[in-house]
Design a protein around this motif. Sequence first.
Motif, mmCIF file in Angstrom:
data_model
loop_
_atom_site.group_PDB
_atom_site.id
_atom_site.type_symbol
_atom_site.label_atom_id
_atom_site.label_comp_id
_atom_site.label_asym_id
_atom_site.label_seq_id
_atom_site.Cartn_x
_atom_site.Cartn_y
_atom_site.Cartn_z
ATOM 1 N N ILE A 45 -6.463 -8.212 -5.000
ATOM 2 C CA ILE A 45 -7.498 -7.205 -4.743
ATOM 3 C C ILE A 45 -8.639 -7.482 -5.714
ATOM 4 N N ASN A 47 -11.844 -5.948 -5.425
ATOM 5 C CA ASN A 47 -12.930 -4.959 -5.449
ATOM 6 C C ASN A 47 -12.524 -3.626 -6.065
ATOM 7 N N ALA A 106 -2.472 12.587 3.082
ATOM 8 C CA ALA A 106 -2.957 11.281 2.621
ATOM 9 C C ALA A 106 -2.098 10.229 3.320
ATOM 10 N N ASP A 253 -7.534 6.737 3.943
ATOM 11 C CA ASP A 253 -7.757 6.095 5.248
ATOM 12 C C ASP A 253 -7.664 7.082 6.409
HETATM 13 C C1 LIG Z 1 -3.273 -6.817 3.859
HETATM 14 C C2 LIG Z 1 -4.205 -5.761 3.330
HETATM 15 C C3 LIG Z 1 -5.075 -6.082 2.300
HETATM 16 C C4 LIG Z 1 -5.954 -5.114 1.795
HETATM 17 N N1 LIG Z 1 -6.791 -5.468 0.794
HETATM 18 C C5 LIG Z 1 -7.649 -4.539 0.286
HETATM 19 C C6 LIG Z 1 -8.538 -4.899 -0.779
HETATM 20 O O1 LIG Z 1 -8.555 -6.043 -1.254
HETATM 21 N N2 LIG Z 1 -9.366 -3.921 -1.250
HETATM 22 C C7 LIG Z 1 -9.377 -2.634 -0.764
HETATM 23 O O2 LIG Z 1 -10.142 -1.799 -1.254
HETATM 24 N N3 LIG Z 1 -8.543 -2.293 0.240
HETATM 25 C C8 LIG Z 1 -7.690 -3.188 0.782
HETATM 26 N N4 LIG Z 1 -6.853 -2.842 1.815
HETATM 27 C C9 LIG Z 1 -6.904 -1.456 2.344
HETATM 28 C C10 LIG Z 1 -6.127 -0.487 1.458
HETATM 29 O O3 LIG Z 1 -4.813 -0.942 1.296
HETATM 30 C C11 LIG Z 1 -6.155 0.920 2.054
HETATM 31 O O4 LIG Z 1 -7.505 1.330 2.238
HETATM 32 C C12 LIG Z 1 -5.460 1.916 1.141
HETATM 33 O O5 LIG Z 1 -4.101 1.566 0.964
HETATM 34 C C13 LIG Z 1 -5.562 3.323 1.725
HETATM 35 O O6 LIG Z 1 -4.839 4.211 0.936
HETATM 36 P P1 LIG Z 1 -4.242 5.565 1.553
HETATM 37 O O7 LIG Z 1 -3.519 6.229 0.430
HETATM 38 O O8 LIG Z 1 -5.305 6.309 2.257
HETATM 39 O O9 LIG Z 1 -3.231 5.099 2.697
HETATM 40 P P2 LIG Z 1 -1.951 4.149 2.633
HETATM 41 O O10 LIG Z 1 -2.034 3.184 1.526
HETATM 42 O O11 LIG Z 1 -1.806 3.622 4.008
HETATM 43 O O12 LIG Z 1 -0.766 5.148 2.296
HETATM 44 C C14 LIG Z 1 -0.362 6.132 3.185
HETATM 45 C C15 LIG Z 1 1.110 6.368 2.981
HETATM 46 O O13 LIG Z 1 1.485 7.596 3.619
HETATM 47 C C16 LIG Z 1 2.753 7.426 4.191
HETATM 48 N N5 LIG Z 1 2.926 8.392 5.260
HETATM 49 C C17 LIG Z 1 2.287 8.427 6.449
HETATM 50 N N6 LIG Z 1 2.724 9.454 7.191
HETATM 51 C C18 LIG Z 1 3.672 10.077 6.435
HETATM 52 C C19 LIG Z 1 4.514 11.185 6.681
HETATM 53 N N7 LIG Z 1 4.448 11.871 7.832
HETATM 54 N N8 LIG Z 1 5.391 11.567 5.707
HETATM 55 C C20 LIG Z 1 5.462 10.885 4.532
HETATM 56 N N9 LIG Z 1 4.688 9.814 4.257
HETATM 57 C C21 LIG Z 1 3.812 9.420 5.210
HETATM 58 C C22 LIG Z 1 2.736 5.996 4.727
HETATM 59 O O14 LIG Z 1 4.051 5.549 4.939
HETATM 60 C C23 LIG Z 1 2.004 5.274 3.599
HETATM 61 O O15 LIG Z 1 2.888 4.798 2.635
HETATM 62 C C24 LIG Z 1 -5.963 -3.791 2.337
HETATM 63 C C25 LIG Z 1 -5.078 -3.470 3.367
HETATM 64 C C26 LIG Z 1 -4.213 -4.432 3.866
HETATM 65 C C27 LIG Z 1 -3.278 -4.070 4.988
#
Ligand SMILES: Cc1cc2nc3c(=O)[nH]c(=O)nc-3n(C[C@H](O)[C@H](O)[C@H](O)COP(=O)(O)OP(=O)(O)OC[C@H]3O[C@@H](n4cnc5c(N)ncnc54)[C@H](O)[C@@H]3O)c2cc1C
Length: 289
Positions: A45, A47, A106, A253
């Motif tokens: 990562i 950024n 989240a 997200d």
């Molecule tokens: C291969 C890859 C590379 C990436 N590289 C970058 C990068 O270099 N830089 C960057 O800024 N971003 C990057 N991203 C994007 C980044 O990972 C996401 O924007 C970030 O993880 C979002 O965080 P979040 O907490 O919103 O969601 P997530 O990380 O998706 O976490 C959400 C969590 O909630 C859980 N969940 C969902 N529903 C439920 C439920 N009903 N009950 C309990 N738990 C639940 C899911 O299982 C998950 O674990 C990348 C993504 C991928 C796939």
Amino acid sequence: MYDLLVIGGGPAGLSAALNARRRNKRVLLAAKETISSKLRPAGRIENYPGLPGVSGPELAERFREHAVATGVEIRKEDVLNLQRGKDGFFVMGKNESYEAAAVILATGSPQKALLPGETRLAGRGVSYCATCDGMFFRDRDVMVISQLPAGEEEAAFLAGICRKVYYLPEYKGEYNLPPGVELVSGKALRLEGDEQLERVVTTAGEYDLSGVFIERAGLPPEQLCPGLVTVDEAIQVDRRMATNIPGLFAAGDCTGRPWQIAKAVGEGQVAALSAVQYLAEQERANKPG
Ligand SMILES: Cc1cc2nc3c(=O)[nH]c(=O)nc-3n(C[C@H](O)[C@H](O)[C@H](O)COP(=O)(O)OP(=O)(O)OC[C@H]3O[C@@H](n4cnc5c(N)ncnc54)[C@H](O)[C@@H]3O)c2cc1C
């Protein structure tokens, strides 16, 4: 009752939980996976400020350690449904039920379209929880369609109850399946049946089945919380990260693009502070006199 329940253990959820803990709130974080399925495959990562080149799993572990050190209680839990009542939220998980005065969603990037036939047949052979519904399919043939390795546990559990279990993974990797569970290498196309599920049509063929168990990274938000307003599959929020349901906030997200870690962390913090403010307002409103 918890002050705040955060659903999702990615960057947004962990940021929200630790910020609410720092305001001395009783916080439970319910997370389906120990490491976000988004961060697990993220190699380098570049950024995220201050940590150039950090790997996804390492960053996830740092977030998690920080949240735990702040006093956040983390439970491995798959939340299936939440409803708002008079005094807060009733949250139903696969393992347990919880009550909380406020909730932050989240849950990661919004789930796209369900399988054709899925909504119509939900509860009629389509299930999202083997532990809850497995017994209805005793000595029957079922399939598990899974986006996550967690589906392997569901298949293993069902193998002890059902006559035949098929496993259709929608992720790459090693599959740890007990003997008797048959791997299906294909893509699920649609679910068919009139009153009840009758078959699953896949690119590898058609399977006549009594039940299908679907394991996804997350449920569509409106399925998780009936009445929640979404726009283009993302949860609609204002600048305080408040949804249309009082006491319910969202971050990361699940609120839409850009899908980035820094945005998720920032929104998690805003949601936590807004939830803390909401709790204070509720307390004032409920004070006698
Ligand atoms: C291969 C890859 C590379 C990436 N590289 C970058 C990068 O270099 N830089 C960057 O800024 N971003 C990057 N991203 C994007 C980044 O990972 C996401 O924007 C970030 O993880 C979002 O965080 P979040 O907490 O919103 O969601 P997530 O990380 O998706 O976490 C959400 C969590 O909630 C859980 N969940 C969902 N529903 C439920 C439920 N009903 N009950 C309990 N738990 C639940 C899911 O299982 C998950 O674990 C990348 C993504 C991928 C796939």
